[in-house]
Scaffold this motif. Structure first.
Motif, PDB file in Angstrom:
ATOM      1  N   ASN A 132      33.639  43.978  53.696  1.00  0.00           N
ATOM      2  CA  ASN A 132      33.263  42.692  54.272  1.00  0.00           C
ATOM      3  C   ASN A 132      34.218  41.553  53.956  1.00  0.00           C
ATOM      4  OD1 ASN A 132      31.037  44.193  54.959  1.00  0.00           O
ATOM      5  ND2 ASN A 132      29.550  42.911  53.928  1.00  0.00           N
ATOM      6  N   LEU A 133      34.831  41.587  52.780  1.00  0.00           N
ATOM      7  CA  LEU A 133      35.680  40.471  52.348  1.00  0.00           C
ATOM      8  C   LEU A 133      37.141  40.865  52.203  1.00  0.00           C
ATOM      9  CD1 LEU A 133      36.062  37.561  51.354  1.00  0.00           C
ATOM     10  CD2 LEU A 133      35.352  38.335  49.077  1.00  0.00           C
ATOM     11  N   ASN A 134      37.386  41.896  51.414  1.00  0.00           N
ATOM     12  CA  ASN A 134      38.782  42.261  51.137  1.00  0.00           C
ATOM     13  C   ASN A 134      39.535  42.664  52.397  1.00  0.00           C
ATOM     14  OD1 ASN A 134      38.070  41.817  48.488  1.00  0.00           O
ATOM     15  ND2 ASN A 134      37.922  43.987  47.946  1.00  0.00           N
ATOM     16  N   SER A 135      38.847  43.321  53.320  1.00  0.00           N
ATOM     17  CA  SER A 135      39.523  43.747  54.548  1.00  0.00           C
ATOM     18  C   SER A 135      40.003  42.554  55.365  1.00  0.00           C
ATOM     19  CB  SER A 135      38.601  44.620  55.402  1.00  0.00           C
ATOM     20  OG  SER A 135      37.589  43.859  56.023  1.00  0.00           O
ATOM     21  N   GLN A 136      39.275  41.448  55.296  1.00  0.00           N
ATOM     22  CA  GLN A 136      39.683  40.266  56.060  1.00  0.00           C
ATOM     23  C   GLN A 136      41.011  39.715  55.530  1.00  0.00           C
ATOM     24  OE1 GLN A 136      36.730  37.361  57.033  1.00  0.00           O
ATOM     25  NE2 GLN A 136      35.174  38.880  57.526  1.00  0.00           N
ATOM     26  N   MET A 137      41.161  39.719  54.223  1.00  0.00           N
ATOM     27  CA  MET A 137      42.427  39.292  53.628  1.00  0.00           C
ATOM     28  C   MET A 137      43.547  40.265  53.982  1.00  0.00           C
ATOM     29  SD  MET A 137      44.026  37.047  51.858  1.00  0.00           S
ATOM     30  CE  MET A 137      45.295  36.750  50.625  1.00  0.00           C
ATOM     31  N   ARG A 138      43.251  41.556  53.941  1.00  0.00           N
ATOM     32  CA  ARG A 138      44.265  42.567  54.254  1.00  0.00           C
ATOM     33  C   ARG A 138      44.784  42.410  55.689  1.00  0.00           C
ATOM     34  NH1 ARG A 138      40.311  46.703  51.680  1.00  0.00           N
ATOM     35  NH2 ARG A 138      40.977  46.697  49.493  1.00  0.00           N
ATOM     36  N   PHE A 139      43.867  42.250  56.625  1.00  0.00           N
ATOM     37  CA  PHE A 139      44.294  42.116  58.024  1.00  0.00           C
ATOM     38  C   PHE A 139      45.030  40.798  58.241  1.00  0.00           C
ATOM     39  CE2 PHE A 139      41.474  45.636  59.023  1.00  0.00           C
ATOM     40  CZ  PHE A 139      42.162  46.267  60.045  1.00  0.00           C
ATOM     41  N   ALA A 140      44.560  39.735  57.601  1.00  0.00           N
ATOM     42  CA  ALA A 140      45.237  38.447  57.758  1.00  0.00           C
ATOM     43  C   ALA A 140      46.677  38.522  57.276  1.00  0.00           C
ATOM     44  CB  ALA A 140      44.475  37.360  56.996  1.00  0.00           C
ATOM     45  N   LEU A 142      51.169  36.602  63.944  1.00  0.00           N
ATOM     46  CA  LEU A 142      50.446  35.367  64.231  1.00  0.00           C
ATOM     47  C   LEU A 142      51.337  34.147  64.054  1.00  0.00           C
ATOM     48  CD1 LEU A 142      47.070  36.229  62.477  1.00  0.00           C
ATOM     49  CD2 LEU A 142      47.472  36.066  64.942  1.00  0.00           C
ATOM     50  N   LYS A 143      52.265  34.227  63.131  1.00  0.00           N
ATOM     51  CA  LYS A 143      53.218  33.132  62.951  1.00  0.00           C
ATOM     52  C   LYS A 143      54.095  32.986  64.185  1.00  0.00           C
ATOM     53  CE  LYS A 143      56.781  31.487  59.721  1.00  0.00           C
ATOM     54  NZ  LYS A 143      57.496  31.776  58.444  1.00  0.00           N
ATOM     55  N   ALA A 144      54.496  34.111  64.753  1.00  0.00           N
ATOM     56  CA  ALA A 144      55.343  34.091  65.950  1.00  0.00           C
ATOM     57  C   ALA A 144      54.605  33.520  67.155  1.00  0.00           C
ATOM     58  CB  ALA A 144      55.845  35.494  66.259  1.00  0.00           C
ATOM     59  N   SER A 145      53.299  33.795  67.238  1.00  0.00           N
ATOM     60  CA  SER A 145      52.520  33.340  68.401  1.00  0.00           C
ATOM     61  C   SER A 145      51.779  32.038  68.152  1.00  0.00           C
ATOM     62  CB  SER A 145      51.491  34.416  68.775  1.00  0.00           C
ATOM     63  OG  SER A 145      50.518  34.572  67.752  1.00  0.00           O
ATOM     64  N   LYS A 146      51.848  31.544  66.905  1.00  0.00           N
ATOM     65  CA  LYS A 146      51.015  30.400  66.504  1.00  0.00           C
ATOM     66  C   LYS A 146      49.560  30.683  66.878  1.00  0.00           C
ATOM     67  CE  LYS A 146      54.687  26.935  66.688  1.00  0.00           C
ATOM     68  NZ  LYS A 146      54.893  27.007  65.216  1.00  0.00           N
ATOM     69  N   GLY A 147      49.115  31.813  66.365  1.00  0.00           N
ATOM     70  CA  GLY A 147      47.830  32.352  66.774  1.00  0.00           C
ATOM     71  C   GLY A 147      46.641  31.847  65.992  1.00  0.00           C
ATOM     72  N   SER A 148      45.559  32.609  66.098  1.00  0.00           N
ATOM     73  CA  SER A 148      44.274  32.177  65.561  1.00  0.00           C
ATOM     74  C   SER A 148      43.569  33.345  64.889  1.00  0.00           C
ATOM     75  CB  SER A 148      43.401  31.627  66.697  1.00  0.00           C
ATOM     76  OG  SER A 148      42.084  31.375  66.269  1.00  0.00           O
ATOM     77  N   ILE A 149      42.867  33.044  63.799  1.00  0.00           N
ATOM     78  CA  ILE A 149      42.040  34.034  63.113  1.00  0.00           C
ATOM     79  C   ILE A 149      40.599  33.550  63.119  1.00  0.00           C
ATOM     80  CG2 ILE A 149      41.543  35.199  60.923  1.00  0.00           C
ATOM     81  CD1 ILE A 149      44.478  34.869  60.169  1.00  0.00           C
ATOM     82  N   ILE A 150      39.681  34.456  63.434  1.00  0.00           N
ATOM     83  CA  ILE A 150      38.257  34.184  63.302  1.00  0.00           C
ATOM     84  C   ILE A 150      37.674  35.190  62.329  1.00  0.00           C
ATOM     85  CG2 ILE A 150      36.019  34.147  64.455  1.00  0.00           C
ATOM     86  CD1 ILE A 150      37.437  33.315  67.005  1.00  0.00           C
ATOM     87  N   ASN A 151      37.098  34.705  61.247  1.00  0.00           N
ATOM     88  CA  ASN A 151      36.435  35.555  60.270  1.00  0.00           C
ATOM     89  C   ASN A 151      34.927  35.495  60.492  1.00  0.00           C
ATOM     90  OD1 ASN A 151      38.892  36.150  58.959  1.00  0.00           O
ATOM     91  ND2 ASN A 151      38.746  34.290  57.731  1.00  0.00           N
ATOM     92  N   ILE A 152      34.305  36.650  60.532  1.00  0.00           N
ATOM     93  CA  ILE A 152      32.858  36.679  60.715  1.00  0.00           C
ATOM     94  C   ILE A 152      32.182  36.597  59.352  1.00  0.00           C
ATOM     95  CG2 ILE A 152      30.878  37.925  61.636  1.00  0.00           C
ATOM     96  CD1 ILE A 152      32.833  36.869  63.753  1.00  0.00           C
ATOM     97  N   ALA A 153      31.458  35.492  59.147  1.00  0.00           N
ATOM     98  CA  ALA A 153      30.694  35.277  57.921  1.00  0.00           C
ATOM     99  C   ALA A 153      29.242  35.638  58.211  1.00  0.00           C
ATOM    100  CB  ALA A 153      30.853  33.837  57.447  1.00  0.00           C
ATOM    101  N   SER A 154      28.290  34.836  57.758  1.00  0.00           N
ATOM    102  CA  SER A 154      26.880  35.153  57.978  1.00  0.00           C
ATOM    103  C   SER A 154      26.018  33.975  57.561  1.00  0.00           C
ATOM    104  CB  SER A 154      26.479  36.371  57.137  1.00  0.00           C
ATOM    105  OG  SER A 154      25.085  36.589  57.136  1.00  0.00           O
ATOM    106  N   MET A 155      24.794  33.944  58.064  1.00  0.00           N
ATOM    107  CA  MET A 155      23.839  32.960  57.559  1.00  0.00           C
ATOM    108  C   MET A 155      23.588  33.186  56.072  1.00  0.00           C
ATOM    109  SD  MET A 155      20.255  34.335  59.010  1.00  0.00           S
ATOM    110  CE  MET A 155      19.711  35.994  58.581  1.00  0.00           C
ATOM    111  N   LEU A 156      23.834  34.433  55.593  1.00  0.00           N
ATOM    112  CA  LEU A 156      23.677  34.708  54.168  1.00  0.00           C
ATOM    113  C   LEU A 156      24.848  34.173  53.357  1.00  0.00           C
ATOM    114  CD1 LEU A 156      22.012  38.236  54.000  1.00  0.00           C
ATOM    115  CD2 LEU A 156      20.972  35.968  54.047  1.00  0.00           C
ATOM    116  N   SER A 157      25.769  33.481  54.018  1.00  0.00           N
ATOM    117  CA  SER A 157      26.739  32.656  53.300  1.00  0.00           C
ATOM    118  C   SER A 157      26.044  31.395  52.780  1.00  0.00           C
ATOM    119  CB  SER A 157      27.888  32.252  54.230  1.00  0.00           C
ATOM    120  OG  SER A 157      28.544  33.382  54.769  1.00  0.00           O
ATOM    121  N   TYR A 158      24.850  31.097  53.317  1.00  0.00           N
ATOM    122  CA  TYR A 158      24.133  29.863  52.997  1.00  0.00           C
ATOM    123  C   TYR A 158      22.767  30.096  52.350  1.00  0.00           C
ATOM    124  CZ  TYR A 158      27.597  27.765  56.118  1.00  0.00           C
ATOM    125  OH  TYR A 158      28.766  27.362  56.708  1.00  0.00           O
ATOM    126  N   VAL A 159      22.092  31.164  52.753  1.00  0.00           N
ATOM    127  CA  VAL A 159      20.766  31.454  52.208  1.00  0.00           C
ATOM    128  C   VAL A 159      20.806  32.833  51.549  1.00  0.00           C
ATOM    129  CG1 VAL A 159      19.573  30.015  53.899  1.00  0.00           C
ATOM    130  CG2 VAL A 159      19.973  32.437  54.411  1.00  0.00           C
TER     131      VAL A 159
END
Length: 252
Positions: A115-123, A130-147
């Motif tokens: 859930n977490l480490n893979s996001q860093m690995r792919f980034a 992404l630097k070449a394209s000036k691209g975008s990353i979207i990470n999927i978090a959760s409502m359980l980031s808050y509750v």
């Protein structure tokens, strides 16, 4: 999904390369479909050969390439990303939950890794593209980031970590023109939540706490992902957009 897709220009992502992890089912697959329907060249990754095969045969997934990659394997990730000629959008959607079992060290570590480490690995693997394209990353978090949910400590910790990672990478990658944002889904009807939405009592409690008095669908996440990846969000980075129907700010 038609009403969502019709909100945007049909060729919004024409010529854009999109990579979605956790894209063989559920939220990840819906997001992949959204990008494909707007002209994106979409690759969706998954870990289950059975799910990938089923998804590849589904006419609704026309235009999406499905590949099997273990998001726990840094070498596999680097090797796969190296085969991509370009990349404009990375959606980190791979995620698992193991209720109750997450109190065991091995399971806790596995959930954090997916859930977490893979996001860093792919980034990091995708950074040059992404630097070449000036691209975008979207990470999927959760409502359980808050509750909290006492049955899934690793899931909650990992998704809370996603928000911190998103903010830090936004500043680390921002000088290269790369935007990094997160989306926090709420209770959406997926295989992961099937035990809740098929049980009348918890399903009703969740609906009642939601401001919109309903469960979310996977399609409810698509428009948000498209917006965050579009020119309309050109000055949006380091933020999280909850898509939970108002659940987190509600009360029973």
């Amino acid at each position: 999904m038609d009403d969502i897709i019709n909100t945007f220009s049909k060729d919004l992502f024409k010529g854009k390369s999109v990579l979605v992890t956790g894209g063989s089912s559920g939220i990840g697959l819906a997001i992949a479909q959204g990008f494909a329907r707007l002209g994106g060249d979409v690759t969706a990754l998954g870990s289950s050969a059975k799910k990938l095969e089923a998804a590849s045969r589904d006419p609704a997934n026309a235009g999406i390439r499905f590949e099997r990659v273990d998001v726990r394997d840094p070498k596999a990730i680097k090797g796969f990303v190296a085969t991509l000629g370009k990349l404009d959008i990375l959606v980190n959607g791979a995620g698992i939950a193991r209720p109750t079992a997450e109190f065991e060290d091995e399971t806790y570590t596995e959930v954090m890794d997916v859930n977490l480490n893979s996001q860093m690995r792919f980034a990091m693997a995708a950074l040059p593209l992404l630097k070449a394209s000036k691209g975008s990353i979207i990470n999927i978090a959760s409502m359980l980031s808050y509750v909290t949910d006492p049955l899934v400590p690793a899931y909650g910790a990992s998704k809370t970590g996603v928000l911190g990672l998103t903010r830090h990478l936004a500043h680390a990658f921002g000088p290269d023109g790369i935007r990094v944002n997160a989306i926090s889904p709420g209770y959406h009807k997926t295989d992961m939540t099937r035990g809740l939405w098929t049980d009348p009592e918890p399903a009703a409690k969740i609906e009642q706490r939601s401001a919109l008095k309903r469960w979310g669908t996977v399609d409810d996440l698509v428009g948000t992902a498209i917006f965050l990846s579009s020119p309309a969000a050109a000055f949006v980075t380091g933020t999280d957009l909850p898509v939970d129907g108002g659940f987190v700010v509600g009360g029973f």
